[in-house]
Design an enzyme around this catalytic site. Structure first.
Site, short mmCIF file in Angstrom:
data_model
loop_
_atom_site.label_atom_id
_atom_site.label_comp_id
_atom_site.label_asym_id
_atom_site.label_seq_id
_atom_site.Cartn_x
_atom_site.Cartn_y
_atom_site.Cartn_z
N GLY A 1 -53.08 2.27 20.17
CA GLY A 1 -54.38 2.38 19.52
C GLY A 1 -54.54 1.44 18.34
O GLY A 1 -55.64 0.91 18.10
N SER B 1 -51.11 7.48 16.10
CA SER B 1 -52.05 6.71 16.91
C SER B 1 -51.98 7.17 18.36
O SER B 1 -51.01 7.82 18.77
CB SER B 1 -51.73 5.21 16.84
OG SER B 1 -50.67 4.88 17.74
N ASP B 2 -52.99 6.86 19.14
CA ASP B 2 -52.84 6.99 20.57
C ASP B 2 -52.13 5.73 21.08
O ASP B 2 -51.86 4.80 20.32
CB ASP B 2 -54.21 7.18 21.24
CG ASP B 2 -54.10 7.97 22.54
OD1 ASP B 2 -53.02 7.96 23.17
OD2 ASP B 2 -55.09 8.60 22.95
N TYR B 3 -51.83 5.71 22.36
CA TYR B 3 -51.00 4.67 22.96
C TYR B 3 -51.61 3.28 22.69
O TYR B 3 -52.69 2.96 23.19
CB TYR B 3 -50.92 4.93 24.46
CG TYR B 3 -49.78 4.28 25.18
CD1 TYR B 3 -48.65 5.01 25.53
CD2 TYR B 3 -49.82 2.95 25.54
CE1 TYR B 3 -47.58 4.43 26.22
CE2 TYR B 3 -48.77 2.35 26.23
CZ TYR B 3 -47.66 3.10 26.56
OH TYR B 3 -46.62 2.51 27.24
#
Length: 757
Positions: free
Chosen positions: A302, A298-300
């Site tokens: 996300g 995932s992104d931060y």
């Protein structure tokens, strides 16, 4: 148990037998004894390890907390270390340093029940300590081998600091320069973006992923993050299926084909589905159709952000949707760790989905060789010191910076400057600003490492040259009190160097702008200095294309240097004084003003393409429809002449759509130079509309004065193919036009036909 059971699995089978008999299980670390490249051994090892893991340990492998540097105080650190002992952390974001990573790895391997090693991830975007030009600048080189080498140097330094995993390359196509993250990618073109995506993956991951100087490369952000509405980071990407497949997916496919072991999901939604919940694109396309078996992160936060997106009511639902979509690692939000155990036990999350994600995490660790030697990246502290800012690394950064600079204007051949110049005025807020060399996302780069233009000039100019220095203005703001000093210095000079542009904090993540003009009063400063009548060279230091049309005809030369890295000042002096000729080309179209955005070279014509004398065509009433500078533009210190391209076959069979295009290029100027020869293609009449031209090849060619060379390109199925009305990838019969030249606008053409036998 079969006699053919691999030796490294014996401890696992023994433990399973003991457990079945009700005896306590020893906490001996698990180690394979086979090469990391053996797929069958990998599968057997991971299967056996999964069989020993508790649900809590499995979900721990999917948990990635923020970097150790973000935790404060001994209590926080002790808590984190205890989580490692309990198997609640599988990887760590933003953590580096040989000593620190070895200490944390020792806890994971020797003090946790199963001894599963940690992964340490860090944002190594364009260098670790030796900072290279920002990726948009590297893309201007049109030199895949140099770009690959830059990533290789970054990997060597990062791994010496204990890093296993980088969140690069960013392969997002960006056609809106308001978007701050345009600086992190390769610009607007899917072909160039694909070539450089593959080059960076090969650089980071090397020839053998189990070698101790290789990083897991992460192609990000999947997908269409660069299509954010309004150029606002994190916003919706409202695009068609055709645009998705023709423009935004190709660089990811190239990265996957190059062996990228990791992909990061993007913050945006597509068609009402946020990417962190988009099973169709992650599981069905990326893993299913493309056959990719890597690790998706995932992104931060996300996964957590599926709640404000409005498709998850609570943390558990967000976690369920993220895991079901195929997001393996939950960065920072700890939802998988804390909110999914009850969901799994209640049957709301299938254990098969948990196991599939854990398997991919363990595969990554296996492929890096961490089960064989968990300390391979951090054991040798001397390696960390020896490989940080090594002379050969700085030399590579300087070479990359030289190739990344794009000469936009050079009226009267003011550049290169004479080395015997009498008085040189150095003006502008960025002449001696180290951060303007480094740019953004600089790893562990330090401003004291950077060579500024002013420092390089003072080191290199001869004793007969006098330097006059005046800042003139700040990067931003409306203070003009420094204009008088700057103009006075210019009047005394034989030539003027002006260093203008953006501060690094004006681009990259969350730094979007509604204007593409020079910030603050820099444009007025440049015009005031130019009014002295002295030869003025403007050097732009920035992270996005800037609309500098007001300077055209007023200043003699404009050199686009982007944020050129730790050796930026030296590279600039090399170019400004002619030791190296500029050879970069624009990887993005530069608009006349922000009102032209989006503007890019591979546009479609419409039924009413712009015509000068016809009002009812697609254009503006207040500015010309053409860009300030087209994609692929870039001058040198010599001139090049192109012959008409020729095709090997006038008629190409549909079942063997291969074509060879040749074009002769001649250096017609007085100096040696490097030209980036560009090949574009258009399908003249098709079942669906096609771009007016698409980049399908480029080559860097070095020529001496008067020298000619025939440059050859080979086109094949993928170059001629399109997605038809049913989204099938096909080549259609009909005529095709090829264009060859020094930019997307300065080309000559030839035509051939694809025919059915």
């Amino acid at each position: 148990m079969s006699l053919s059971t691999p030796r490294f699995l014996l401890p696992l089978f023994t433990a399973a037998l003991v457990a079945a008999l009700g005896m306590p299980v020893a906490a001996a670390p698990v180690r394979p004894h086979t090469s990391a490249g053996d797929a069958e051994a990998e599968r057997a090892f991971v299967d056996a390890l999964l069989a020993r893991m508790t649900l809590a340990e499995k979900l721990g492998q999917l948990n990635q907390p923020p970097g150790v540097g973000n935790n404060t105080g001994p209590a926080a650190m002790a808590g984190s270390e205890e989580q490692v002992r309990q198997g609640q952390i599988g990887s760590w974001l933003g953590t580096q340093g040989a000593e620190l990573t070895c200490r944390l790895q020792k806890i994971a391997v020797e003090e946790s029940r199963l001894g599963i090693p940690l992964l340490f991830a860090y944002d190594v975007i364009h260098g670790m300590r030796t900072v290279f030009p920002v990726p948009l600048g590297e893309a201007s080189s049109f030199d895949p081998e140099e770009v690959r080498n830059a990533a290789r140097v970054a990997a060597v330094e990062a791994t010496a600091h204990g890093v296993h995993w980088t969140y690069a390359p960013m392969v997002d196509i960006a056609r809106d320069p308001r978007w701050g993250r345009i600086v992190e990618g390769s610009g607007e073109d899917p072909y160039l973006g694909s070539v450089l995506a593959a080059a960076r993956v090969r650089g980071f991951q090397g020839d053998d992923l189990a070698a101790p100087d290789t990083l897991l490369a992460t192609a990000k952000h999947f997908v269409a993050y660069g299509a954010a509405e309004g150029g606002r980071d994190y916003d919706v990407a409202d695009i068609s299926e055709r645009t998705l497949h023709e423009v935004y997916l190709p660089p990811f496919k190239a990265a996957v084909d190059a062996g990228a072991q990791s992909v990061m999901a993007s913050f945006n939604e597509i068609g009402g589905i946020p990417m962190h919940a988009h099973r169709g694109l992650i599981q069905d396309l990326l893993r299913g159709q493309w056959g990719w078996d890597g690790l998706l992160v995932s992104d931060y936060t996300g996964v957590m952000e599926l709640m404000p997106h409005g498709i998850a009511a609570d943390r558990e639902e967000a976690g369920r949707r993220g895991l079901h979509a195929g997001v393996d690692v939950d960065m920072v939000s700890a939802i998988y760790l804390n909110d999914l155990p009850a969901a799994v036990e209640a049957g709301r999350v299938p254990m098969s989905e948990v196991d599939a994600a854990v398997r991919r995490v363990l595969n990554a660790k296996y492929r890096l060789g961490l089960f064989e030697d968990p300390y391979r990246y951090c054991r040798d502290a001397g390696r960390e010191q020896a490989l940080t800012l090594a002379p050969e690394h700085r030399a590579a950064a300087r070479r990359m910076a030289q190739k990344s600079m794009v000469l936009l204007e050079n009226d009267g051949a003011v550049l290169p400057l004479s080395k015997d110049i009498g008085t040189l005025a150095v003006i502008g807020p960025l002449a001696d600003e180290p951060w303007a060399m480094l740019g953004n996302w600089v790893g562990i780069g330090r401003p004291e490492d950077a060579v500024t233009p002013l420092a390089a000039l003072r080191e290199r100019i001869g004793p007969r040259t006098r330097l006059l220095v005046a800042k003139g203005a700040q990067v931003d703001g409306d203070d003009t009190s420094g204009f008088e000093e700057a103009v006075r210095a210019a009047r005394q000079a034989d030539a003027v160097l002006m260093f203008l542009g953006e501060h690094p904090e004006m681009s990259a993540e969350a730094n979007n702008r509604t204007s593409l003009d020079l910030p603050g009063v820099q444009e007025q400063l440049a015009l005031a200095v130019a009014a002295t009548g002295k030869p003025v060279v403007v050097v732009l230091l920035n992270g996005r294309p800037l609309s500098t049309g007001a300077l055209q005809g007023k200043v003699a030369s404009i050199l686009e240097a982007w944020f050129p890295g730790v050796e930026g000042g030296n590279a600039l002096v090399d170019v400004l004084f002619g030791d190296v000729a500029p050879s970069g080309k624009l990887p993005v179209t530069v608009p006349r003003n922000v009102g032209q955005v989006p503007i890019y070279h591979a546009r479609r014509n419409t039924g009413r393409p712009p015509e000068k004398d016809n009002k009812f065509t697609s254009k503006y009433i207040d500015v010309h429809w053409s860009p300030l500078y087209p994609f692929g533009h870039g001058l040198g210190y010599t001139t090049f002449e192109y012959g008409e391209p020729t095709v090997e076959r006038a008629r190409v069979p549909l079942d063997d759509p291969r074509q060879v295009v040749r074009v002769r290029v001649t250096n017609t100027g007085p100096r040696a130079g490097t030209e980036v020869v560009q090949l574009y293609l258009r399908d003249d009449v098709a079942s669906v509309t096609r771009p007016v031209r698409e980049l399908r090849g480029f080559q860097r060619v070095e020529l001496q004065p008067g020298e000619s060379r025939e440059v050859e390109f080979t086109l094949g199925f993928e170059d001629l193919a399109l997605y038809d009305a049913r989204m099938r990838r096909v080549v259609e019969p009909g005529t095709f036009t090829v264009f060859a030249g020094g930019s997307s606008a300065a080309v000559q053409s030839a035509r051939f036909e694809v025919v059915a036998r």
